[in-house]
Enzyme design. Sequence first.
Site, PDB file in Angstrom:
ATOM      1  N   ILE A 135      17.826  -9.930  -6.085  1.00  0.00           N
ATOM      2  CA  ILE A 135      16.932 -10.408  -5.034  1.00  0.00           C
ATOM      3  C   ILE A 135      15.540 -10.677  -5.582  1.00  0.00           C
ATOM      4  O   ILE A 135      15.028 -11.793  -5.518  1.00  0.00           O
ATOM      5  CB  ILE A 135      16.863  -9.389  -3.875  1.00  0.00           C
ATOM      6  CG1 ILE A 135      18.257  -9.211  -3.264  1.00  0.00           C
ATOM      7  CG2 ILE A 135      15.853  -9.835  -2.820  1.00  0.00           C
ATOM      8  CD1 ILE A 135      18.338  -8.092  -2.239  1.00  0.00           C
ATOM      9  N   CYS A 136      14.923  -9.659  -6.137  1.00  0.00           N
ATOM     10  CA  CYS A 136      13.513  -9.758  -6.517  1.00  0.00           C
ATOM     11  C   CYS A 136      13.296 -10.413  -7.874  1.00  0.00           C
ATOM     12  O   CYS A 136      12.177 -10.848  -8.174  1.00  0.00           O
ATOM     13  CB  CYS A 136      12.862  -8.379  -6.476  1.00  0.00           C
ATOM     14  SG  CYS A 136      12.923  -7.644  -4.824  1.00  0.00           S
ATOM     15  N   VAL A 137      14.343 -10.478  -8.706  1.00  0.00           N
ATOM     16  CA  VAL A 137      14.222 -11.163  -9.993  1.00  0.00           C
ATOM     17  C   VAL A 137      14.852 -12.556  -9.924  1.00  0.00           C
ATOM     18  O   VAL A 137      14.580 -13.409 -10.761  1.00  0.00           O
ATOM     19  CB  VAL A 137      14.861 -10.327 -11.130  1.00  0.00           C
ATOM     20  CG1 VAL A 137      14.615 -10.971 -12.489  1.00  0.00           C
ATOM     21  CG2 VAL A 137      14.275  -8.904 -11.142  1.00  0.00           C
TER      22      VAL A 137
END
Length: 223
Positions: A135-137
Amino acid sequence: MSPVKPIAVHSGGQRRSDDPRNGLDSLLRPQDSVLVLIDHQPYQLTNVNSHEPQMLVNNAAALAKAAKAFAVPTILTSVIADRGGRIFPQITDVFPGQEVIDRTFIHTWQDEKVVDAVKATGRKQLILAGLWIEICVAPAIQALGEGWDVTVVTDASGGTSVEAHEVAIQRMIMAGANMMTWLAVAAEWQRGWPRTCRRAAGSGIAFLWEQQLLNTPVPKDAG
């Protein structure tokens, strides 16, 4: 900064011979690298199931220390820290007094402060690690589309499951991202052995043991 030539890929993700990742110039260089550490926070860590938690903290901290040793600009960013917790002290202690960019966007690359901080370095090799990788990467895909040369550090990143971690890696590879582990990143920055390093677990301990047996002093720049 000048735009980076997009990664050249055939359908199916196979890189072409003119891919900028081929050849000596494709290797990471400290003077061209910028590191972004994303959401290494308690809430995210409690839901990581792809790695043993302490190993993940150690790997992220080692990556941060390597970046500092090689003077690689490092951007720290969290998401809603008042609820999810602050960035691990093992990381923030490496950069005392540095501002952590706290976001409300899940998608890191949508936060203008993060993007502006990266652009301000003038570096073209963008290195990412964070929680959760799926998600965040994943914004690595957007950065690739904008022409950045992107490397994701897989063992300093974690996913909510082994499958989530592996699928995220494959998705980013298909988009043209490079995958490395933290020690490979540090070794590529170093290239040779004029410096020494104690942080690589067995190798670092073996070096200190060798110094003891030979009764030779540990170099002052060992870090």
